[in-house]
Design an enzyme around this catalytic site. Sequence first.
Site, PDB file in Angstrom:
ATOM      1  CD  GLN A   3      41.473  42.641  42.932  1.00 24.93           C
ATOM      2  OE1 GLN A   3      41.431  41.863  43.784  1.00 24.93           O
ATOM      3  NE2 GLN A   3      41.566  44.082  42.896  1.00 24.93           N
ATOM      4  CB  SER A  88      43.585  35.269  44.056  1.00 23.78           C
ATOM      5  OG  SER A  88      43.740  36.087  44.978  1.00 23.78           O
ATOM      6  CG  LEU A  89      38.473  37.059  43.350  1.00 19.94           C
ATOM      7  CD1 LEU A  89      37.218  36.765  42.986  1.00 19.94           C
ATOM      8  CD2 LEU A  89      38.894  38.549  42.987  1.00 19.94           C
ATOM      9  NE  ARG A 113      40.799  36.591  49.575  1.00 19.95           N
ATOM     10  CZ  ARG A 113      41.408  37.029  48.386  1.00 19.95           C
ATOM     11  NH1 ARG A 113      40.924  37.872  47.636  1.00 19.95           N
ATOM     12  NH2 ARG A 113      42.409  36.283  48.183  1.00 19.95           N
ATOM     13  CG  HIS A 205      48.330  36.382  46.773  1.00 17.76           C
ATOM     14  ND1 HIS A 205      47.702  35.629  47.524  1.00 17.76           N
ATOM     15  CD2 HIS A 205      47.431  37.018  45.973  1.00 17.76           C
ATOM     16  CE1 HIS A 205      46.308  35.314  47.088  1.00 17.76           C
ATOM     17  NE2 HIS A 205      46.389  36.287  46.083  1.00 17.76           N
ATOM     18  CD  GLN A 254      43.495  32.838  48.439  1.00 16.08           C
ATOM     19  OE1 GLN A 254      43.087  33.824  48.762  1.00 16.08           O
ATOM     20  NE2 GLN A 254      42.866  32.145  47.648  1.00 16.08           N
TER      21      GLN A 254
END
Length: 287
Positions: A3, A88-89, A113, A205, A254
């Site tokens: 992102q 991440s994503l 998510r 996170h 995560q």
Amino acid sequence: PGQGSQHVGMGMPLAEAFPEARQVFEEVDDALGRALSRIVFEGPGDDLTATENAQPALLAVSMAVLRVLTNQGGLDVGGRAAFVAGHSLGEYAALAAAGALTLADAARLLDARGAAMKRAGAQAKQDTGADGSMSALLGADIKMAEEVVDFAAKKTGQICVVANDNGPGQVVISGHEPALDVAEELAKEAGAKRAVRLGVSAAFHSPLMAPAAEVMHDVLGSADLRSPLTPVVANVTAAPVSDAEEIRELLEQQITSRVRWRETVDAMGAAGVDTLVEVGAGKVLTG
């Protein structure tokens, strides 16, 4: 990429030039039951930046690029890549690239998510009365970042953690905004060049995302995850993983854990990798 790499119009030239790229966007639209591609190509920017749109949108662009490289350039991820990884994503795109998830399942997982993370951010503000956010410490190493977040958390009694260890000279921290204020000032006093507050809606996170992790426990539990064709270097451990059940657990962890990107790249280099190909929107990871 993850992102922050999104921009209106990303992937559009590719979709106009290659039918296989266009098909990826159509598959994602079908999987989500909404015209996400229209937001990607036309905006508005605020809609694209919304977490629940940005996450599957970046997946779509990454997979459109990959499909063109595969069909037009003969790229065989399973045969030629030693590892795949995503920030991440982006880890969901890496898993789809390696055949551990279908494109449609990856899109639906990221849709869930993104929505869960948005709700977790709103819930955290309601529970604590403080907004959550993230800040990039430029010119800071991981040791400095860990020291300033620990001090800020103790001083304010709030959440403040390292969220993304991106590389030498760039560490992103996450938590309650008053704690971030303290950490930013401490980092600058300790020699960081500057601190840049990120345009995000929540403290990703970090422990403030725990409600989203609970949601994803159930969502991932019913997902059809297979062993990848090539190992995925996981964000949480910065180590290769091929077992589907372990991947499932790591994807849940995560959401509240540090993205160990610097260590991920170091691990691939230590394993003999000498060429990295960045697939997706922008060039943030190359930088």
